[in-house]
Design an enzyme around this catalytic site. Structure first.
Site, PDB file in Angstrom:
ATOM      1  N   LYS A  60       0.881  -1.139  -0.081  1.00 30.41           N
ATOM      2  CA  LYS A  60       0.102  -0.096  -0.168  1.00 30.41           C
ATOM      3  C   LYS A  60       0.823   1.210   0.081  1.00 30.41           C
ATOM      4  CE  LYS A  60      -3.953   2.015   2.715  1.00 30.41           C
ATOM      5  NZ  LYS A  60      -4.618   1.607   3.763  1.00 30.41           N
ATOM      6  N   SER A  71      -9.812   2.006   2.909  1.00 30.27           N
ATOM      7  CA  SER A  71      -8.705   2.544   2.218  1.00 30.27           C
ATOM      8  C   SER A  71      -7.834   1.512   1.375  1.00 30.27           C
ATOM      9  CB  SER A  71      -7.912   3.604   3.096  1.00 30.27           C
ATOM     10  OG  SER A  71      -7.237   2.890   4.061  1.00 30.27           O
ATOM     11  N   SER A 130      -9.886  -0.394   7.560  1.00 26.59           N
ATOM     12  CA  SER A 130      -9.391  -0.325   6.002  1.00 26.59           C
ATOM     13  C   SER A 130      -8.581  -1.361   5.285  1.00 26.59           C
ATOM     14  CB  SER A 130      -8.277   0.959   6.029  1.00 26.59           C
ATOM     15  OG  SER A 130      -8.769   2.213   5.938  1.00 26.59           O
TER      16      SER A 130
END
Lengths: 499, 485
Positions: free
Chosen positions: B81, B156, B180
């Site tokens: 990420k 997210s 997330s």
């Protein structure tokens, strides 16, 4: 017309001291003075995304040591908060500080006010410490041409903010407090307090009132970087507040700055513009337990208090105030002196005179530093490179005390010791300085000299009551002994011979 | 069959690499080909340095050849990420603010992956600064749900979940502040674990809300998730909130069939889509049939979780994001005459709407005069929620709920309603507030869209959660599922 004698000034100080540590307070970067801009940085210091603070154990221990030096309470735990404000010198735009759980609580600092003369000790007083908290310094912003430059070398340097109670009542007391504080911090190895390098900065809170009345509205003058600036600010601010109040105006609670060149203060911001720092507990640093074992270990590092030592020198060793105060101002010097006393306990005063005058003078001359208890407080000399060892100085004083050499000769021998590092006895022998105290031999010389008709007139004058005439006889005796005759012994023998 | 490599699990790839029937280079070439075919459609990655990947693969193959393989992840790509620092790679957090930032240092997890021989493979899209539940807040690109390209992948860590479901990579890292990792895992039909707070170092994870953030493993199977977790979890002196060597031992898994499962009262009621409720009820029935005890538990303060979270998280974020000012790195406004103006304009231009909304909210709740009513009150509510969860978890081994109340919604559907979007995290937030481990496990579908259930356990009970997940997965065949693209 009112006089300022009716007013009492009340002063509280916030002293920011850079701690003497190898690394920064929350990062592994080292720090020091005089590096190229932005050399002493790393991802943590620069606040790069994803970096986290790690508390520097050494900085916490130095803070605890300060607390122990001033007799403070060391709480079971301390914690850090974020103080949020935007400024380019602040890499994270928040400063890690301790708002609610500081590392040091309470304590007090003994201060000594100036005496009526240089030789007479002034009044002593205690100034209470409210608390001291450990935080991070910020960088430095400077303006160059049309742009601005930031240097983050100073960012993250450990700062201990020492906050006093409003116990100070004059500029002289504020000055004395800072001198005492600096001496204690440096003597314990907590901080170097070099004001030229910005290692000690003060915020100065001043209010005035009539004695016994409630505290007046205070102003805070920020970022004073010398003891003289603090003194001058107190004097200026006291006069200004008196002027305001006596003109029927109120004092505004405000933050002020100080222009040292012009010798005047100015308003930075008033209460309405005060920052909202949005403090909250830093989630990256868990509450830190301050173990009792650590506190006990550090307690053993606390040096003898400056003024306890001064009292001991005066009361136990019989030193005069001037010598005692010079010696205790520098821990290294005091310990050096004490080592010499240990080697020759019979004459601390003789040793103190040589250390406080001759040794200090020669050391300062050798290092190019000024002597004495100046603005920066401790005599800035180091004993590390001192060519004379304490036991050697003790040897010199013992030779004098034993009458082997005269006090005048001792000065000469001292100078030679400082140059060569040799023992006093070796120098005395090499130079043939050993005094002649052989009574029989000297008696013979005395008889020969007084038999010389050239001195008959002096003898007659002496016998007629002119005491000083005897001195004319001493020269020829000294000449015959190449100056080695013990002057006291000659005097004694002459008087005896002349009846 | 190089084109099938993208369907395999990390564990299987590891076995083939170990057996010598596969090289890391061949694997990475196959995945790069898959990337070229699929990423444009899905939008999971924001960056892939092919040459760097192949160089890492060759180095891995050389190590293995020399008998210096570093373990089960040797040669296996792990995608990361874009809020986790990898030296020399972009660290944009999908924000315009950090569009130009290349990390000069490695995060702890990057260190760990390198030490395990893994290939650090590309950067994954996310909601800007991890603020969002749909990855629509990315300033870089949209990411679409591989199961339905008109829908969001969740967020997210939307890129991390979508990359797995699209067969772009076998393993990925996400970060989880309020759900997330787990919410996009649920929406994309993959496994996502948010570890106990402190199990994995946050050093190198760009902070959103420091007291809630955790990095976690994401995979297409429980086994793979465990492999990745084992590589990531280790003590790190650079993060003071990370457990030390003596504090981090996981509770033993025990026997999955004897687990005591708690169902929080009311969690399957209002707001939960019927297909989601049905899938989760089927999972509960499965566990009961396996011999697990199932009981209802009370969590009376659960309703406070979402408002508490949005006070605590935004307060911390308002401070954490203060450092983005254009002075040292990142976006710098050209429209400024003074340093302070430059900071102001840089922030106004660099941050997106949701990030600004949360900074403003967080600034407000910490302000003088409001901190007691909001921030300090939220801290008390948080303590209460944590106490209730710990009390419940002293009675049962795990708490089971849906991961998300509804399946993935259409792109743009909730973009104008942030409050509605905040409710996506209603089941996942409490684990962050309480610092507890939580796992999302695929458990079926609502139409063509994946649904997951959510397990929360006591601190350091990751092994139990994973054992429970494995029991379910073994019986249901949702492991390794990929969307047809």
């Amino acid at each position: 017309m009112s006089s300022s004698a009716e007013w009492e000034v009340v002063i509280g100080l916030e002293v920011h001291v850079q701690l003497h540590t190898r690394a920064k307070v929350f990062a592994s970067s080292s720090w020091g003075f005089g590096q190229e801009p932005n050399e002493q940085v790393d991802p943590v210091v620069l606040g790069l995304p994803g970096t986290l603070p790690v508390v520097n154990r050494e900085a916490v221990e130095k803070s605890i040591l300060f607390g122990l030096v001033v007799g403070a309470e060391i709480p079971a735990r301390c914690a850090w908060d974020r103080k949020n404000y935007f400024y380019p010198d602040n890499p994270k735009n928040y400063q890690l500080t301790q708002k609610d759980f500081p590392v040091v609580i309470g304590g007090s600092v003994e201060i000594e006010l100036p005496g009526p003369s240089r030789n007479v000790m002034g009044e002593h007083k205690r100034v209470r410490i409210h608390h001291a908290h450990l935080e991070e310094d910020v960088g430095k912003l400077s303006h160059a041409g049309s742009g601005s430059l930031v240097d983050y070398n100073r960012a993250g340097v450990p700062l201990l903010e020492i906050v006093t109670e409003p116990d100070l009542r004059s500029s002289a007391e504020a000055e004395a407090f800072l001198r005492s504080l600096v001496a204690m911090l440096t003597q314990a190895g907590v901080a170097d307090c070099d004001m030229e390098k910005g290692q000690l900065r003060c915020d100065c809170n001043v209010s005035i009132r009539h004695p016994g009345a409630p505290l007046g509205t205070r102003t805070e003058t920020k970022n004073l970087n010398s003891i003289s600036s603090v003194r001058d600010t107190v004097i200026y601010e006291t006069a200004r507040q008196i002027r305001e109040l006596e003109a029927g105006r109120a004092i505004t609670q405000e933050t002020r700055g100080w222009n040292a060149e012009l010798g005047r203060g100015y308003v930075l911001r008033d209460k309405e513009d005060a920052h909202d720092y949005r403090y909250f507990p830093d989630p990256d640093i868990p509450t830190l337990e301050l173990s009792r074992a650590t506190v006990e270990r550090l307690a053993k590092q606390v040096p003898e208090n400056l003024y306890d030592r001064q009292r001991r020198y005066m009361d136990t060793l019989g030193l005069p105030f001037t010598a005692a105060s010079v010696l205790v101002a520098n821990r290294e010097l005091a310990e050096w002196f004490e080592a010499a006393v240990a080697a020759h306990p019979a004459n601390p005063q003789g040793l103190a005179n040589l250390v406080a005058n001759d040794l200090l003078r020669d050391l300062a001359a050798a290092s190019g530093a000024p002597t004495g208890f100046e603005e920066a407080a401790p005599a800035p000399v180091s004993l590390a490179s001192c060519p004379i060892k304490p036991a050697q100085l003790a040897g010199l004083v013992k030779l004098t005390d034993d009458g082997v050499i005269s006090k005048q000769q001792a000065k000469e021998v001292f100078a030679e010791m400082f140059k060569s590092g040799q023992d006093a006895a070796a120098i005395v022998d090499a130079k043939g300085l050993r005094q002649n105290s052989d009574t029989g031999e000297l008696e013979k010389i005395v008889q020969e000299v007084i038999a010389d008709p050239a001195v008959a007139k002096s003898i007659a004058e002496y016998r007629a009551g002119n005491e000083k005439a005897i001195n004319a006889l001493k020269g020829p005796i000294m000449k015959r002994t190449q100056g080695k005759a013990n002057p006291g012994l000659i005097d004694q023998l002459l008087r005896k011979a002349l009846g | 069959m190089a084109d099938a490599l993208h369907t395999l699990s990390a564990a299987e790839l590891g076995r083939r690499l170990a057996a010598g029937s596969l090289t890391s280079r061949a694997l990475c070439e196959a995945l790069i080909a898959r990337f070229d075919a699929v990423n444009e459609k899905v939008g999971a990655f924001t960056h892939l340095d092919r040459a760097d990947v192949l160089a890492q693969a060759d180095a891995s193959d050389a190590r293995r050849q020399a008998g210096q393989g570093r373990g089960p992840l040797e040669g296996i790509p792990v995608a990361i990420k874009d809020n986790i620092a990898v030296q020399g790679q972009p660290l944009t957090c999908s924000s315009k603010m950090l569009a130009s930032l290349v990390s000069p240092y490695d995060s702890h997890v990057a260190d760990r992956l390198r030490a395990a021989g893994a290939i650090l493979y590309g950067r994954l899209n996310m909601d800007e600064f991890a603020m969002g539940s749909s990855t629509e807040n990315s300033a870089v690109r949209k990411t679409f749900n591989p199961w339905d390209l008109t829908r969001i992948p969740g967020g997210s860590s939307g890129g991390s979940a979508a990359a797995l479901a699209a067969g772009l990579v076998p393993l990925s890292l996400g970060s989880d502040t309020g759900g997330s990792i787990r919410q996009p895992a649920s929406h994309c039909g993959v496994v996502g674990l948010k570890p106990t707070y402190g199990l994995i170092s946050r050093f190198g994870l760009v902070a959103f809300a420091s007291s809630l953030d955790q990095i976690g493993p994401m995979a297409r199977s429980i086994e793979d998730c465990e492999l990745l977790l084992a590589a990531l979890a280790s003590a790190d002196a650079r993060d003071m909130t990370c457990f030390g060597p003596d504090e981090r031992a996981l509770t033993s898994a025990g026997e999955a069939k004897k687990l005591r499962i708690g169902i929080p009262k009311g969690f399957l009621g209002k707001g939960v889509a019927p297909e989601v409720a049905a899938a989760v009820e089927a999972a509960i029935a499965f566990y009961r049939a396996q011999g697990c005890t199932v009981s209802e538990v009370e969590l009376p303060s659960a309703d406070l979780a979402v408002p508490t979270y949005y006070v605590v998280a935004t307060a911390e974020a308002s401070s954490n994001l203060g450092r983005y000012d254009g002075v040292r790195y990142g976006h710098r406004s050209a429209q400024a005459a003074t340093p302070v103006e430059m900071m102001t304009h840089s922030r106004s231009e660099g941050f997106g709407a949701e990030v600004k909304r949360r900074i403003l909210l967080g600034t407000f709740v910490l302000s003088a005069g409001y901190a007691d009513a909001y921030y300090n009150r939220a801290l008390r509510a948080r303590a209460k929620i944590r106490a209730e969860y710990l009390a419940a978890l002293s009675q049962v081994d795990v708490l089971l709920t849906p991961t998300v109340p509804t399946p993935a919604f259409k792109v743009g559907e909730k973009a104008s309603d942030p409050l509605q979007l905040y409710l996506e995290d209603i089941f996942t937030i409490p684990a962050n507030l309480a610092g507890l481990p939580a796992l999302s496990v695929p458990c079926g579908q609502s139409g063509h869209l994946p649904v997951g259930f959510h397990l929360v356990g006591a601190p350091l009970s990751e092994a139990k959660l994973l054992a429970a997940g494995r029991l379910f997965e073994a019986a249901h065949g949702f492991a390794h599922q990929q969307a047809a693209l």
